[in-house]
Design a protein around this motif. Structure first.
Motif, mmCIF file in Angstrom:
data_model
loop_
_atom_site.group_PDB
_atom_site.id
_atom_site.type_symbol
_atom_site.label_atom_id
_atom_site.label_comp_id
_atom_site.label_asym_id
_atom_site.label_seq_id
_atom_site.Cartn_x
_atom_site.Cartn_y
_atom_site.Cartn_z
ATOM 1 N N ASP A 278 0.997 -1.420 0.106
ATOM 2 C CA ASP A 278 -0.740 0.131 0.010
ATOM 3 C C ASP A 278 0.766 1.166 -0.206
ATOM 4 O OD1 ASP A 278 -2.149 -1.297 0.054
ATOM 5 O OD2 ASP A 278 -2.630 -1.200 1.733
ATOM 6 N N ILE A 279 2.006 1.245 0.637
ATOM 7 C CA ILE A 279 2.590 2.233 1.107
ATOM 8 C C ILE A 279 3.572 2.640 -0.302
ATOM 9 C CG2 ILE A 279 4.971 3.450 2.076
ATOM 10 C CD1 ILE A 279 3.736 2.162 4.788
ATOM 11 N N GLY A 280 3.928 1.558 -1.131
ATOM 12 C CA GLY A 280 4.176 1.734 -2.436
ATOM 13 C C GLY A 280 3.783 2.560 -3.382
ATOM 14 N N ALA A 281 2.677 1.745 -3.350
ATOM 15 C CA ALA A 281 0.979 2.280 -4.347
ATOM 16 C C ALA A 281 1.159 3.557 -4.371
ATOM 17 C CB ALA A 281 -0.155 1.335 -4.193
ATOM 18 N N ASP A 282 0.427 3.839 -3.322
ATOM 19 C CA ASP A 282 -0.006 5.470 -2.198
ATOM 20 C C ASP A 282 1.840 6.155 -3.236
ATOM 21 O OD1 ASP A 282 -1.572 5.275 -1.425
ATOM 22 O OD2 ASP A 282 -0.789 5.024 0.154
ATOM 23 N N ALA A 283 2.451 5.736 -3.386
ATOM 24 C CA ALA A 283 4.358 7.084 -3.540
ATOM 25 C C ALA A 283 4.141 7.163 -5.085
ATOM 26 C CB ALA A 283 5.583 6.074 -3.077
ATOM 27 N N ILE A 284 3.711 5.918 -5.656
ATOM 28 C CA ILE A 284 3.158 5.967 -6.977
ATOM 29 C C ILE A 284 2.669 6.455 -7.812
ATOM 30 C CG2 ILE A 284 3.405 3.713 -9.474
ATOM 31 C CD1 ILE A 284 4.555 1.604 -7.691
ATOM 32 N N LEU A 285 0.993 6.785 -7.086
ATOM 33 C CA LEU A 285 0.156 7.711 -7.654
ATOM 34 C C LEU A 285 0.718 8.526 -7.549
ATOM 35 C CD1 LEU A 285 -3.038 5.407 -5.541
ATOM 36 C CD2 LEU A 285 -2.916 6.530 -7.769
ATOM 37 N N ASP A 286 1.205 9.234 -6.443
ATOM 38 C CA ASP A 286 1.158 10.698 -5.690
ATOM 39 C C ASP A 286 2.448 11.080 -7.135
ATOM 40 O OD1 ASP A 286 0.027 10.826 -3.537
ATOM 41 O OD2 ASP A 286 2.399 10.551 -2.245
ATOM 42 N N GLN A 287 2.911 10.092 -7.189
ATOM 43 C CA GLN A 287 4.187 10.388 -8.537
ATOM 44 C C GLN A 287 2.933 10.911 -9.980
ATOM 45 O OE1 GLN A 287 7.330 6.807 -8.634
ATOM 46 N NE2 GLN A 287 8.796 8.874 -9.869
ATOM 47 N N ILE A 288 2.306 9.729 -10.322
ATOM 48 C CA ILE A 288 1.491 9.903 -11.444
ATOM 49 C C ILE A 288 0.810 10.887 -11.641
ATOM 50 C CG2 ILE A 288 -0.884 9.011 -12.806
ATOM 51 C CD1 ILE A 288 -0.133 6.241 -12.475
ATOM 52 N N ALA A 289 0.482 11.671 -10.147
ATOM 53 C CA ALA A 289 -0.655 12.883 -10.317
ATOM 54 C C ALA A 289 0.280 13.859 -10.241
ATOM 55 C CB ALA A 289 -1.779 12.846 -9.033
ATOM 56 N N GLY A 290 1.627 14.136 -10.107
ATOM 57 C CA GLY A 290 2.611 15.050 -9.659
ATOM 58 C C GLY A 290 2.584 15.349 -11.688
#
Lengths: 124, 242
Positions: free
Chosen positions: B22-34
């Motif tokens: 979950d933590i890794g997925a959240d970080a990746i989602l943030d990157q995509i949003a950025g």
């Protein structure tokens, strides 16, 4: 009586020079703008200045102001002969201390009349 | 580039979700949003630039229509006035010459006739009666000469004054040249904006003459703020205490 004629058009200088000669003033010098006129005036010996307004380098109104702020020249009679005819310009020239203002194109009679008027004032 | 980044990030996201990271997925989602935000800003930037260019080209359009509506017709009037002034000067000169030529011819033929008679008198070939008549002719000739020379003098002064056109028309033509230069600059700017090379026009800024210059009837006297004659000037100056 030595007269300095300042105009950037040499044809106009020749016209004024010949008219002055006709009026009996044979001792004239010429300059093509204020910048070259000022050293001639500062050297002394000029009794009367006839100048155009619109000239490259230094305009006639700037020359007039320079003349009036120089204690040696402050009382030199100045006649402006120019195509500049806006009322505010004529007022500006009057405020700067011009002695006469003739607009181009002018007649020989007009120039004669204005010059005589200026000398009358000086003599009287 | 953007899409490749997005693709690899999405793959990483699927992998993380499959691993229940979950933590890794959240970080990746943030990157995509950025990544999306960057794209948005870039697009916004592009639109802003486009808007700016359009605004600039509008203002040049306005300047050119100002040229078309106002300045070009004015320039035409000015050039017509130049034609009228040069024509007037030429006619004034020609009229004076036409008037003077017969005067000088008359003076010349009178002098010739008198000179011939004077020669006969010097050669002592002239009877007294004829000499008396000659004396009267000579007196008359002196009187005529004075009148004729005055005529010649005033005619020459007229020719002299007629040359004033060169100064006035020179000033007017200079102004029209400035206008043509301005127009050229605006056209070049317009062309360079449509070609997105706005640097070309910078060197072409025309030098402006700030003084109003010679009054062209029908163009410069519309506002009523110019002296239209020497009488106007004299009235204005006398109202100022001159």
């Amino acid at each position: 009586m030595k007269i300095l004629i300042v105009d950037d058009f040499s044809t106009m200088r020749r016209i004024i020079k010949n008219l002055l000669k006709d009026l009996g003033f044979t001792n004239t010098v010429e300059a093509d703008d204020g910048k070259s006129a000022l050293p001639i005036l500062e050297k002394g010996g000029v009794d009367f200045l006839v100048t155009d307004w619109n000239m490259p380098g230094m305009t006639g109104i700037e020359l007039l102001k320079a003349v009036r702020t120089n204690p040696d020249l402050a009382n030199l009679p100045v006649l402006m002969v120019t195509a500049e005819a806006k009322r505010e310009q004529i007022i500006m020239a009057a405020q700067a201390g011009v002695n006469g203002y003739v607009i181009k194109p002018f007649t020989a009679a007009t120039l004669k009349e204005k010059i005589e008027k200026i000398f009358e004032r000086i003599d009287g | 580039m953007m899409n490749i980044d997005l693709l690899s990030l999405s793959r990483e996201l699927v992998a993380a979700l499959e691993k229940s990271d979950d933590i890794g997925a959240d970080a990746i989602l943030d990157q995509i949003a950025g990544l999306r935000e960057t794209q948005l800003f870039q697009e916004l930037g592009r639109l802003t630039r486009q808007l700016h260019d359009t605004m600039v080209s509008f203002s040049i359009d306005a300047k050119i229509s100002e040229f078309a509506e106002h300045d070009i017709p004015d320039a035409k009037e000015r050039l017509h006035y130049v034609i009228a002034m040069t024509e007037q000067a030429a006619n004034q000169t020609l009229t004076a010459i036409e008037n003077l030529l017969p005067v000088s011819e008359e003076l010349g033929s009178q002098a010739d006739a008198l000179s011939a008679k004077w020669g006969r008198f010097l050669d002592r070939e002239m009877p007294l009666d004829e000499f008396k008549a000659l004396s009267q002719e000579i007196t008359l000739h002196f009187e005529n000469s004075q009148v004729s020379l005055n005529q010649i003098h005033s005619g020459l002064t007229e020719i002299l004054m007629a040359q004033g056109f060169q100064d006035i028309t020179g000033q007017i033509i200079r102004r029209v040249i400035d206008l043509v230069q301005d127009l050229e600059t605006s056209m070049v700017k317009l062309i360079s904006i449509s070609g997105r090379k706005s640097s070309i026009a910078k060197n072409l800024t025309a030098v402006h003459d700030e003084l109003p210059g010679p009054v062209v009837p029908g163009v410069d006297d519309r506002e009523g703020d110019v002296a239209s004659s020497q009488v106007d000037v004299d009235d204005l100056l006398s109202s100022l205490g001159f």
